[in-house]
Scaffold this motif. Structure first.
Motif, mmCIF file in Angstrom:
data_model
loop_
_atom_site.group_PDB
_atom_site.id
_atom_site.type_symbol
_atom_site.label_atom_id
_atom_site.label_comp_id
_atom_site.label_asym_id
_atom_site.label_seq_id
_atom_site.Cartn_x
_atom_site.Cartn_y
_atom_site.Cartn_z
ATOM 1 N N THR A 136 0.822 -1.212 0.000
ATOM 2 C CA THR A 136 0.000 0.000 0.000
ATOM 3 C C THR A 136 0.856 1.263 0.000
ATOM 4 N N GLN A 137 2.128 1.151 0.325
ATOM 5 C CA GLN A 137 2.999 2.325 0.369
ATOM 6 C C GLN A 137 3.851 2.476 -0.896
ATOM 7 N N HIS A 138 3.663 1.591 -1.880
ATOM 8 C CA HIS A 138 4.398 1.723 -3.147
ATOM 9 C C HIS A 138 3.840 2.915 -3.921
ATOM 10 N N ASP A 139 4.720 3.650 -4.611
ATOM 11 C CA ASP A 139 4.288 4.801 -5.402
ATOM 12 C C ASP A 139 4.885 4.715 -6.813
ATOM 13 N N TYR A 140 4.767 5.795 -7.589
ATOM 14 C CA TYR A 140 5.228 5.792 -8.975
ATOM 15 C C TYR A 140 6.742 5.662 -9.091
ATOM 16 N N LYS A 141 7.491 6.150 -8.096
ATOM 17 C CA LYS A 141 8.950 5.990 -8.125
ATOM 18 C C LYS A 141 9.310 4.509 -8.078
ATOM 19 N N ASP A 142 8.622 3.777 -7.246
ATOM 20 C CA ASP A 142 8.891 2.337 -7.151
ATOM 21 C C ASP A 142 8.572 1.635 -8.474
ATOM 22 N N LEU A 143 7.477 2.043 -9.097
ATOM 23 C CA LEU A 143 7.105 1.462 -10.383
ATOM 24 C C LEU A 143 8.162 1.782 -11.428
ATOM 25 N N ALA B 11 12.455 0.241 -15.188
ATOM 26 C CA ALA B 11 13.635 0.771 -15.873
ATOM 27 C C ALA B 11 14.587 -0.335 -16.346
ATOM 28 N N PRO B 12 14.943 -1.310 -15.508
ATOM 29 C CA PRO B 12 15.853 -2.361 -16.004
ATOM 30 C C PRO B 12 15.233 -3.181 -17.147
ATOM 31 N N LEU B 13 13.925 -3.427 -17.098
ATOM 32 C CA LEU B 13 13.280 -4.184 -18.172
ATOM 33 C C LEU B 13 13.310 -3.413 -19.489
ATOM 34 N N VAL B 14 13.029 -2.128 -19.458
ATOM 35 C CA VAL B 14 13.065 -1.301 -20.659
ATOM 36 C C VAL B 14 14.480 -1.254 -21.215
ATOM 37 N N LEU B 15 15.464 -1.103 -20.356
ATOM 38 C CA LEU B 15 16.860 -1.062 -20.777
ATOM 39 C C LEU B 15 17.265 -2.378 -21.447
ATOM 40 N N ILE B 16 16.852 -3.492 -20.890
ATOM 41 C CA ILE B 16 17.159 -4.798 -21.476
ATOM 42 C C ILE B 16 16.511 -4.922 -22.855
ATOM 43 N N CYS B 17 15.264 -4.488 -22.993
ATOM 44 C CA CYS B 17 14.571 -4.539 -24.290
ATOM 45 C C CYS B 17 15.287 -3.688 -25.341
#
Length: 193
Positions: free
Chosen positions: A8-15, A20-26
């Motif tokens: 419940t405390q996750h925000d957009y920074k966490d997302l 970011a690593p997945l996009v970089l790998i792609c």
């Protein structure tokens, strides 16, 4: 004990940091495979495929049971028409027949289709003009072309040479239709042998 935030405390920074690593790998995989590029000026026109329309239509003249014409289109810059594709097809049903099609890229970069066939005008209109009713006519090089035009779709022109029907269709402007229809009307059938 490891520290982990409750969901419940996750925000957009966490997302962001999760993706970011997945996009970089792609991007790395796509770059290695040379399947993407970046252009600051927007998309650019790719190379037009090479197609020998003269050889294809000469072969069709030998193989088809109807006359085939090779239109003399401008082939010098800036008015260059570039052949880019060709195919054969058979129209089935009432009035059907064989077709010989060659595609061209106009000087403006639009595609125009030239189809020659022993099928009837109605069969060609049904297949290539989506069954639209005629909306007018044009005369070019002493031939009357029936126009099938409808708002939001590519126009098609069909003429009857007696022993062959010819259809032109595409995204070209009025000048492209005039040039192609006139060139077809002035062309003589290629030798059969």
């Amino acid at each position: 004990m490891s520290y982990q935030k409750p969901r419940t405390q996750h925000d957009y920074k966490d997302l962001f940091w999760s993706l970011a690593p997945l996009v970089l790998i792609c991007l790395v995989i796509a770059g290695i495979a040379s399947q993407c590029s970046f252009s600051t000026g927007g998309p650019t026109q790719g190379a037009i495929p090479k197609f020998d329309a003269k050889a294809a239509l000469t072969d069709d003249a030998r193989l088809m049971s109807f006359p085939i014409r090779l239109p003399a289109l401008p082939d010098q810059d800036p008015n260059k028409w570039t052949p880019n594709s060709g195919s054969h097809d058979t129209i089935t049903g009432n009035g059907g027949g064989d077709t010989s099609t060659v595609g061209f890229i106009t000087p403006e970069g639009t595609y125009m289709q030239l189809t020659q066939s022993n099928a009837s005008v109605d069969a060609l209109a049904k297949k290539y003009a989506n069954g639209r009713a005629p909306s007018g006519s044009e005369v070019r090089a002493d031939h009357k072309w029936t126009v099938y035009a409808e708002q939001g779709s590519e126009p098609a022109w069909i003429t009857d040479f007696g022993d062959v029907r010819v259809l032109i269709k595409g995204a070209g402007n009025a000048n492209a239709f005039n040039t192609l229809s006139t060139a077809v009307g002035q062309a003589q059938p290629l030798p059969r042998g």
